[in-house]
Design a protein around this motif. Structure first.
Motif, PDB file in Angstrom:
ATOM      1  N   LEU A   6       0.830  -1.211   0.000  1.00 25.45           N
ATOM      2  CA  LEU A   6       0.000   0.000   0.000  1.00 25.45           C
ATOM      3  C   LEU A   6       0.861   1.256   0.000  1.00 25.45           C
ATOM      4  CD1 LEU A   6      -2.854  -1.080   2.436  1.00 25.45           C
ATOM      5  CD2 LEU A   6      -3.001  -0.783  -0.047  1.00 25.45           C
ATOM      6  N   ALA A   7       1.976   1.221   0.727  1.00 22.27           N
ATOM      7  CA  ALA A   7       2.879   2.380   0.737  1.00 22.27           C
ATOM      8  C   ALA A   7       3.502   2.590  -0.647  1.00 22.27           C
ATOM      9  CB  ALA A   7       3.964   2.195   1.798  1.00 22.27           C
ATOM     10  N   THR A   8       3.817   1.513  -1.333  1.00 17.69           N
ATOM     11  CA  THR A   8       4.421   1.602  -2.665  1.00 17.69           C
ATOM     12  C   THR A   8       3.455   2.191  -3.682  1.00 17.69           C
ATOM     13  OG1 THR A   8       5.823  -0.304  -2.190  1.00 17.69           O
ATOM     14  CG2 THR A   8       5.514   0.254  -4.514  1.00 17.69           C
ATOM     15  N   VAL A   9       2.192   1.793  -3.604  1.00 16.24           N
ATOM     16  CA  VAL A   9       1.199   2.253  -4.598  1.00 16.24           C
ATOM     17  C   VAL A   9       0.443   3.499  -4.121  1.00 16.24           C
ATOM     18  CG1 VAL A   9       0.940  -0.034  -5.626  1.00 16.24           C
ATOM     19  CG2 VAL A   9      -0.628   0.681  -3.799  1.00 16.24           C
ATOM     20  N   TYR A  10       0.876   4.080  -3.001  1.00 10.15           N
ATOM     21  CA  TYR A  10       0.179   5.225  -2.421  1.00 10.15           C
ATOM     22  C   TYR A  10      -0.117   6.350  -3.413  1.00 10.15           C
ATOM     23  CZ  TYR A  10      -0.635   9.413   0.377  1.00 10.15           C
ATOM     24  OH  TYR A  10      -1.154  10.581   0.867  1.00 10.15           O
ATOM     25  N   PRO A  11       0.845   6.809  -4.214  1.00  9.33           N
ATOM     26  CA  PRO A  11       0.521   7.908  -5.140  1.00  9.33           C
ATOM     27  C   PRO A  11      -0.583   7.523  -6.140  1.00  9.33           C
ATOM     28  CG  PRO A  11       2.902   7.633  -4.975  1.00  9.33           C
ATOM     29  CD  PRO A  11       2.276   6.468  -4.266  1.00  9.33           C
ATOM     30  N   TRP A  12      -0.548   6.273  -6.597  1.00  7.29           N
ATOM     31  CA  TRP A  12      -1.589   5.802  -7.523  1.00  7.29           C
ATOM     32  C   TRP A  12      -2.942   5.705  -6.817  1.00  7.29           C
ATOM     33  CZ3 TRP A  12      -1.307   5.864 -12.538  1.00  7.29           C
ATOM     34  CH2 TRP A  12      -0.047   5.845 -13.142  1.00  7.29           C
ATOM     35  N   THR A  13      -2.927   5.191  -5.619  1.00  5.87           N
ATOM     36  CA  THR A  13      -4.170   5.054  -4.847  1.00  5.87           C
ATOM     37  C   THR A  13      -4.792   6.421  -4.593  1.00  5.87           C
ATOM     38  OG1 THR A  13      -3.259   3.096  -3.774  1.00  5.87           O
ATOM     39  CG2 THR A  13      -5.177   4.114  -2.732  1.00  5.87           C
ATOM     40  N   LYS A  14      -3.974   7.366  -4.181  1.00  7.84           N
ATOM     41  CA  LYS A  14      -4.465   8.714  -3.904  1.00  7.84           C
ATOM     42  C   LYS A  14      -5.008   9.361  -5.185  1.00  7.84           C
ATOM     43  CE  LYS A  14      -3.035  12.855  -1.394  1.00  7.84           C
ATOM     44  NZ  LYS A  14      -1.919  13.505  -0.699  1.00  7.84           N
ATOM     45  N   SER A  15      -4.294   9.197  -6.294  1.00  9.39           N
ATOM     46  CA  SER A  15      -4.751   9.753  -7.569  1.00  9.39           C
ATOM     47  C   SER A  15      -6.085   9.144  -7.994  1.00  9.39           C
ATOM     48  CB  SER A  15      -3.708   9.495  -8.666  1.00  9.39           C
ATOM     49  OG  SER A  15      -2.505  10.137  -8.367  1.00  9.39           O
ATOM     50  N   LEU A  16      -6.189   7.830  -7.917  1.00 11.92           N
ATOM     51  CA  LEU A  16      -7.431   7.154  -8.324  1.00 11.92           C
ATOM     52  C   LEU A  16      -8.583   7.499  -7.377  1.00 11.92           C
ATOM     53  CD1 LEU A  16      -5.874   3.760  -9.435  1.00 11.92           C
ATOM     54  CD2 LEU A  16      -6.901   5.520 -10.916  1.00 11.92           C
ATOM     55  N   HIS A  17      -8.259   7.709  -6.105  1.00  9.28           N
ATOM     56  CA  HIS A  17      -9.288   8.118  -5.150  1.00  9.28           C
ATOM     57  C   HIS A  17      -9.838   9.500  -5.527  1.00  9.28           C
ATOM     58  CE1 HIS A  17     -11.496   8.426  -1.411  1.00  9.28           C
ATOM     59  NE2 HIS A  17     -10.862   9.544  -1.097  1.00  9.28           N
TER      60      HIS A  17
END
Length: 152
Positions: A6-17
């Motif tokens: 989750l820490a690794t994909v954080y920027p993607w997760t935040k962007s998609l959110h």
């Protein structure tokens, strides 16, 4: 292990959110406005009534429902990302309550759409105009909670 992912994909997760939230909010602003015109400018069963029903159905089912689900999925991924949320402060609680209220409003709109389909709408355009302000108030609470973080 999951925390590392989750820490690794954080920027993607935040962007998609954020993308999901924008799509969901667009629908939450537009569907009540469609209901205003549907309530004021159609008669049950006429061609305009059927057109509004099609527009409302597609907005809810094709855009709003997937956007709401994506918002929740990516939001929960953010919640479980280590170091992003501390439940010891107030802002995540105010945001959570506002998101739950937004989800309730989404479902309230879905029930109103079904009433239009059944020819059983009893609400006026004025009521839908007033309800159109609900997502704006909730949006302000959510954004201020996350960005300003009052009472932290």
């Amino acid at each position: 292990m999951i925390g590392d992912f989750l820490a690794t994909v954080y920027p993607w997760t935040k962007s998609l959110h954020i993308i999901s939230v924008i799509a969901w909010m667009a629908g939450l602003f537009y569907l009540p406005r469609l209901f205003v015109y549907h309530a004021e400018q159609t008669e049950t069963g006429d061609e305009t009534d059927k057109l509004f029903q099609t527009m409302e159905y597609k907005l809810l089912r094709v855009i709003m429902n997937p956007a709401m689900i994506a918002t929740w999925v990516f939001g929960l991924m953010l919640v479980f990302t280590p170091g992003v949320v501390s439940w010891a402060v107030i802002w995540p609680w105010t945001k959570a309550v506002a998101v739950l209220a937004m989800t309730w409003f989404h479902h309230w709109l879905g029930k109103r759409r079904k009433e239009f389909v059944a020819g059983q709408n009893i609400r006026t355009g004025r009521i839908y105009r007033m309800m159109n302000e609900v997502p704006t108030v909730l949006l302000v609470i959510i954004v201020v909670s996350v960005i300003v973080r009052p009472f932290s």
